[in-house]
Scaffold this motif. Sequence first.
Motif, short mmCIF file in Angstrom:
data_model
loop_
_atom_site.label_atom_id
_atom_site.label_comp_id
_atom_site.label_asym_id
_atom_site.label_seq_id
_atom_site.Cartn_x
_atom_site.Cartn_y
_atom_site.Cartn_z
N PHE A 194 0.78 -1.32 0.06
CA PHE A 194 -0.21 -0.12 -0.34
C PHE A 194 0.58 1.31 -0.39
CE2 PHE A 194 -3.55 -2.42 1.61
CZ PHE A 194 -4.63 -2.96 0.79
N GLY A 195 2.25 0.82 0.77
CA GLY A 195 2.95 2.27 0.57
C GLY A 195 3.03 2.86 -1.36
N ALA A 196 3.66 1.73 -1.46
CA ALA A 196 4.12 1.55 -2.31
C ALA A 196 3.07 2.57 -4.07
CB ALA A 196 4.84 0.63 -3.47
N ASN A 197 1.83 2.32 -3.39
CA ASN A 197 0.98 1.99 -4.52
C ASN A 197 1.00 3.71 -4.37
OD1 ASN A 197 0.15 -0.12 -6.26
ND2 ASN A 197 -0.70 -1.52 -3.98
N ALA A 198 0.83 4.21 -3.28
CA ALA A 198 0.27 5.61 -2.50
C ALA A 198 1.21 6.09 -2.84
CB ALA A 198 0.78 5.13 -1.25
N HIS A 199 2.68 5.92 -2.70
CA HIS A 199 4.00 7.03 -4.05
C HIS A 199 3.62 7.01 -5.20
CE1 HIS A 199 7.86 7.42 -5.61
NE2 HIS A 199 7.61 8.53 -4.45
N LEU A 200 2.80 6.09 -5.66
CA LEU A 200 3.05 5.85 -7.23
C LEU A 200 1.92 6.97 -6.68
CD1 LEU A 200 3.24 2.18 -8.69
CD2 LEU A 200 4.65 4.07 -8.75
N VAL A 201 0.35 7.12 -7.06
CA VAL A 201 -0.35 7.99 -6.99
C VAL A 201 0.07 9.07 -6.37
CG1 VAL A 201 -2.88 8.95 -6.67
CG2 VAL A 201 -2.14 6.45 -6.45
N TYR A 202 1.35 9.90 -5.36
CA TYR A 202 1.39 10.92 -5.53
C TYR A 202 2.06 11.31 -6.30
CZ TYR A 202 4.41 14.62 -3.47
OH TYR A 202 4.86 15.42 -2.41
N VAL A 203 3.05 10.68 -7.20
CA VAL A 203 4.07 11.22 -8.37
C VAL A 203 3.00 11.02 -9.06
CG1 VAL A 203 5.97 9.73 -9.79
CG2 VAL A 203 5.88 10.03 -7.05
N ALA A 204 2.31 10.93 -9.68
CA ALA A 204 1.01 10.79 -10.49
C ALA A 204 0.53 12.08 -11.13
CB ALA A 204 0.38 9.46 -11.30
N ILE A 205 0.03 12.32 -9.53
CA ILE A 205 -0.20 13.14 -9.15
C ILE A 205 0.21 14.65 -9.08
CG2 ILE A 205 -2.07 15.20 -7.80
CD1 ILE A 205 -3.67 12.51 -7.35
N GLN A 206 1.19 14.85 -8.75
CA GLN A 206 2.54 15.70 -9.24
C GLN A 206 3.23 15.93 -9.93
OE1 GLN A 206 2.61 17.71 -6.59
NE2 GLN A 206 1.26 16.69 -5.17
N ALA A 207 3.79 15.32 -10.68
CA ALA A 207 4.38 14.82 -12.02
C ALA A 207 2.75 15.49 -12.99
CB ALA A 207 4.67 13.90 -12.78
N GLN A 208 2.42 17.03 -13.72
CA GLN A 208 1.49 17.74 -13.78
C GLN A 208 2.40 17.67 -15.20
OE1 GLN A 208 -1.60 17.58 -13.98
NE2 GLN A 208 -1.53 16.23 -12.07
N SER A 209 2.84 17.00 -16.68
CA SER A 209 3.82 17.65 -17.18
C SER A 209 2.44 19.32 -18.15
CB SER A 209 3.51 17.09 -18.25
OG SER A 209 2.57 15.98 -19.06
N GLU A 210 3.45 20.03 -18.45
CA GLU A 210 3.25 20.95 -19.22
C GLU A 210 3.13 20.72 -20.59
OE1 GLU A 210 5.63 24.15 -18.37
OE2 GLU A 210 5.34 23.90 -16.25
N CYS A 211 2.44 21.27 -21.56
CA CYS A 211 3.16 20.84 -22.49
C CYS A 211 4.33 20.74 -23.73
CB CYS A 211 1.74 22.39 -23.79
SG CYS A 211 1.13 22.47 -24.87
N VAL A 212 4.23 19.88 -23.90
CA VAL A 212 5.27 19.88 -25.19
C VAL A 212 5.48 20.17 -26.59
CG1 VAL A 212 7.91 17.88 -25.46
CG2 VAL A 212 5.38 17.69 -23.67
N ASP A 213 6.58 20.09 -27.04
CA ASP A 213 6.32 20.69 -29.06
C ASP A 213 5.95 18.93 -29.18
OD1 ASP A 213 6.67 23.61 -28.64
OD2 ASP A 213 8.94 23.00 -28.59
N HIS A 214 5.23 19.21 -30.38
CA HIS A 214 4.93 18.37 -31.30
C HIS A 214 4.51 18.35 -33.10
CE1 HIS A 214 1.07 19.47 -29.12
NE2 HIS A 214 0.17 18.63 -30.42
N LEU A 215 4.48 17.85 -33.08
CA LEU A 215 3.93 18.24 -34.46
C LEU A 215 2.58 18.84 -35.01
CD1 LEU A 215 5.71 15.63 -36.72
CD2 LEU A 215 6.83 17.53 -36.84
N LYS A 216 2.19 19.42 -35.54
CA LYS A 216 0.71 19.69 -35.54
C LYS A 216 0.01 19.27 -36.61
CE LYS A 216 0.90 22.93 -32.13
NZ LYS A 216 0.23 22.80 -30.68
N MET A 217 0.76 18.50 -37.86
CA MET A 217 0.03 18.02 -38.60
C MET A 217 0.54 17.18 -39.56
SD MET A 217 -2.38 19.67 -39.65
CE MET A 217 -3.26 19.32 -41.09
N PRO A 218 0.77 15.70 -39.69
CA PRO A 218 1.48 14.73 -40.38
C PRO A 218 2.44 16.05 -41.22
CG PRO A 218 -0.94 14.30 -41.12
CD PRO A 218 -0.39 15.93 -40.50
N ASP A 219 4.30 15.40 -40.92
CA ASP A 219 4.78 15.60 -42.26
C ASP A 219 5.64 14.23 -42.15
OD1 ASP A 219 7.09 17.61 -42.74
OD2 ASP A 219 8.18 18.06 -41.19
#
Length: 65
Positions: A26-51
């Motif tokens: 349960f401690g390991a699962n709680a840590h995974l949930v905490y990390v997933a909530i805290q790791a709010q990734s921002e917008c990353v550059d990606h292709l807008k249209m197929p190239d």
Amino acid sequence: MKAATQRHRTRLLVLTGVVAGLLLFFGANAHLVYVAIQAQSECVDHLKMPDETRPGQFRAAKSAC
């Protein structure tokens, strides 16, 4: 009397091991949930249209940016 004491000691050791394993699980699962909530990734550059000029590049299925 000695056999009863040994049996109680064995039960206590098994119970302690089970409780320790559950706490670890349960401690390991709680840590995974905490990390997933805290790791709010921002917008990353990606292709807008197929190239076709850059093979192997991927684009977001649905852009949030």
